[in-house]
Design a protein around this motif. Structure first.
Motif, short mmCIF file in Angstrom:
data_model
loop_
_atom_site.label_atom_id
_atom_site.label_comp_id
_atom_site.label_asym_id
_atom_site.label_seq_id
_atom_site.Cartn_x
_atom_site.Cartn_y
_atom_site.Cartn_z
N ALA A 157 -26.90 81.68 62.24
CA ALA A 157 -26.53 83.01 61.73
C ALA A 157 -27.61 84.04 62.03
CB ALA A 157 -26.27 82.95 60.23
N GLY A 158 -28.61 83.64 62.82
CA GLY A 158 -29.65 84.57 63.22
C GLY A 158 -30.87 84.58 62.34
N GLY A 159 -30.98 83.61 61.42
CA GLY A 159 -32.12 83.56 60.52
C GLY A 159 -33.18 82.58 60.96
N PHE A 160 -34.19 82.44 60.13
CA PHE A 160 -35.33 81.58 60.41
C PHE A 160 -35.52 80.60 59.26
CE2 PHE A 160 -35.93 85.39 62.84
CZ PHE A 160 -36.44 84.95 64.06
N VAL A 161 -35.87 79.36 59.59
CA VAL A 161 -36.22 78.37 58.58
C VAL A 161 -37.54 77.75 59.00
CG1 VAL A 161 -35.51 76.35 57.27
CG2 VAL A 161 -33.77 77.88 58.23
N SER A 162 -38.50 77.70 58.08
CA SER A 162 -39.82 77.17 58.40
C SER A 162 -40.38 76.46 57.17
CB SER A 162 -40.76 78.31 58.81
OG SER A 162 -41.06 79.12 57.68
N ASP A 163 -41.57 75.88 57.33
CA ASP A 163 -42.30 75.41 56.16
C ASP A 163 -42.97 76.62 55.51
OD1 ASP A 163 -44.77 75.90 57.53
OD2 ASP A 163 -44.66 73.93 58.45
N PHE A 164 -43.68 76.40 54.42
CA PHE A 164 -44.27 77.51 53.69
C PHE A 164 -45.35 78.25 54.48
CE2 PHE A 164 -43.27 75.47 49.28
CZ PHE A 164 -41.93 75.82 49.45
N ARG A 165 -45.87 77.60 55.52
CA ARG A 165 -46.92 78.20 56.33
C ARG A 165 -46.37 78.89 57.57
NH1 ARG A 165 -47.96 73.97 53.59
NH2 ARG A 165 -49.98 73.52 52.62
N VAL A 189 -27.06 86.54 58.93
CA VAL A 189 -27.98 86.71 57.80
C VAL A 189 -28.07 88.19 57.47
CG1 VAL A 189 -29.34 84.64 58.26
CG2 VAL A 189 -29.95 86.81 59.39
N SER A 190 -28.59 88.50 56.29
CA SER A 190 -28.65 89.89 55.86
C SER A 190 -29.56 90.71 56.79
CB SER A 190 -29.16 89.99 54.42
OG SER A 190 -30.57 89.93 54.38
N ALA A 191 -29.34 92.00 56.80
CA ALA A 191 -30.15 92.91 57.62
C ALA A 191 -31.22 93.61 56.79
CB ALA A 191 -29.25 93.95 58.27
N ARG A 192 -31.42 93.21 55.56
CA ARG A 192 -32.40 93.90 54.70
C ARG A 192 -33.82 93.70 55.23
NH1 ARG A 192 -28.63 91.98 50.99
NH2 ARG A 192 -27.53 93.68 49.91
N GLY A 201 -27.40 73.01 56.19
CA GLY A 201 -27.76 74.37 55.80
C GLY A 201 -28.77 75.01 56.73
N ILE A 202 -29.74 74.24 57.20
CA ILE A 202 -30.73 74.80 58.14
C ILE A 202 -30.04 75.27 59.41
CG2 ILE A 202 -32.63 74.16 59.68
CD1 ILE A 202 -33.72 72.42 57.42
N LEU A 203 -29.13 74.47 59.94
CA LEU A 203 -28.40 74.87 61.14
C LEU A 203 -27.58 76.13 60.88
CD1 LEU A 203 -27.74 74.15 64.11
CD2 LEU A 203 -25.73 72.93 63.22
N LEU A 204 -26.95 76.22 59.73
CA LEU A 204 -26.18 77.41 59.38
C LEU A 204 -27.05 78.67 59.44
CD1 LEU A 204 -24.04 76.04 56.42
CD2 LEU A 204 -23.11 77.25 58.39
N VAL A 205 -28.22 78.61 58.82
CA VAL A 205 -29.11 79.78 58.79
C VAL A 205 -29.55 80.16 60.19
CG1 VAL A 205 -31.34 80.67 58.01
CG2 VAL A 205 -29.90 79.35 56.43
N ARG A 206 -29.97 79.18 60.96
CA ARG A 206 -30.46 79.48 62.31
C ARG A 206 -29.36 80.02 63.21
NH1 ARG A 206 -34.62 74.30 63.04
NH2 ARG A 206 -36.41 75.36 62.08
#
Length: 273
Positions: A232-240, A151-154, A225-230
């Motif tokens: 790749a070092g990212g996070f996926v959550s609900d809006f809360r 995932v991006s480093a920004r 897609g969720i597995l891809l993000v996770r």
């Protein structure tokens, strides 16, 4: 070449088997036979043919596994075995309007004893027109062909590009989306709506987008897609910021540097509703 399990080979082969017909039909989009199954929700014959090809290929490789399908519903398999979660054409509206942005999404869901929902352990998002195959395995990272994805480093919202899905006829809550948009838009470098949640998430994993939010999605839109993000070092959550994405039917994906600030902005936007 990076080593991956035989399942990824099976998934990639199935997607590539379905892709040529999709490409041909896309080039003749005006002549497609189209049926209407709901408000602004069109299903083309190309969609159905792609799903049939995927089921045939995957069933040949794992005959006792079940399926969750966008068009075909649920096909029972051995409950002790994994099942496939398939969207044969994510971005159908793009496809039918001649917009070259759509994908095949395939995920493997492993059963978890005593739990209603299983765990996605393999995922693949394939773009037939660009021949990009994004894939991930739990614990083994996310990849574009043989290139590792991160995932991006920004860390600054002012430099970040955010993807979303906009409510439309019969889908989504326009008041909720507008409130979130009003909170996020003034803080970021840009917001994009490209029309394929599977590719949006794959692009977050690849660092092309810095974040993504959308509600009112189906499991076949997001499982891979969720597995891809996770992976790749990212996070996926609900809006809360919680882990009830599927229960609440809301998804926010980003990197660790932006997650807290985006959750605060979303909460700020939703406070007035």
């Amino acid at each position: 070449m990076v080593a991956h399990s035989g399942l990824i080979t099976v998934m990639d082969r199935a997607a590539r088997k379905a892709a040529p017909r999709l490409r041909r039909d896309f080039n003749e989009v005006q002549q497609l036979q189209v049926s209407r199954k709901g408000p602004a929700d069109f299903v083309s014959m190309a969609d159905k043919r792609a799903e049939q090809t995927l089921v045939e290929e995957l069933k040949r490789a794992r005959p006792d596994w079940g399926f969750i399908l966008e068009e075909g519903g649920e096909i029972e398999g051995d409950p002790a075995k994994p099942r496939w979660i398939i969207d044969p054409l994510d971005g159908t509206s793009n496809f039918l309007h001649g917009l070259p942005h759509f994908a095949i999404s395939i995920a493997v869901e492993e059963p978890r004893p005593g739990q209603k929902r299983g765990e996605v352990t393999q995922g693949l998002v394939y773009q037939p027109l660009t021949d990009e195959s994004f894939w991930a395995e739990k614990g083994r990272g996310a990849w574009l062909h043989d290139r590792r994805l991160r995932v991006s480093a920004r860390r600054e919202l002012s430099e970040s590009l955010v993807a979303t899905g906009i409510p439309f006829l019969g889908h989504g809550d326009i008041r909720e989306w507008t409130a979130i948009f009003a909170a996020i838009a003034p803080e970021v470098a840009g917001i994009r709506r490209f029309g394929s949640a599977a590719l949006d998430l794959a692009w977050v994993a690849a660092g092309r987008f810095d974040a993504f939010w959308e509600a009112d999605l189906n499991i076949w839109d997001v499982a891979a897609g969720i597995l891809l993000v996770r992976e790749a070092g990212g996070f996926v959550s609900d809006f809360r910021g919680g882990d009830r994405m599927h229960e609440r039917n809301e998804y926010l994906a980003t990197n660790d540097g932006l997650a807290t600030r985006l959750h605060k902005l979303v909460a700020q936007g939703l406070k007035g509703l």
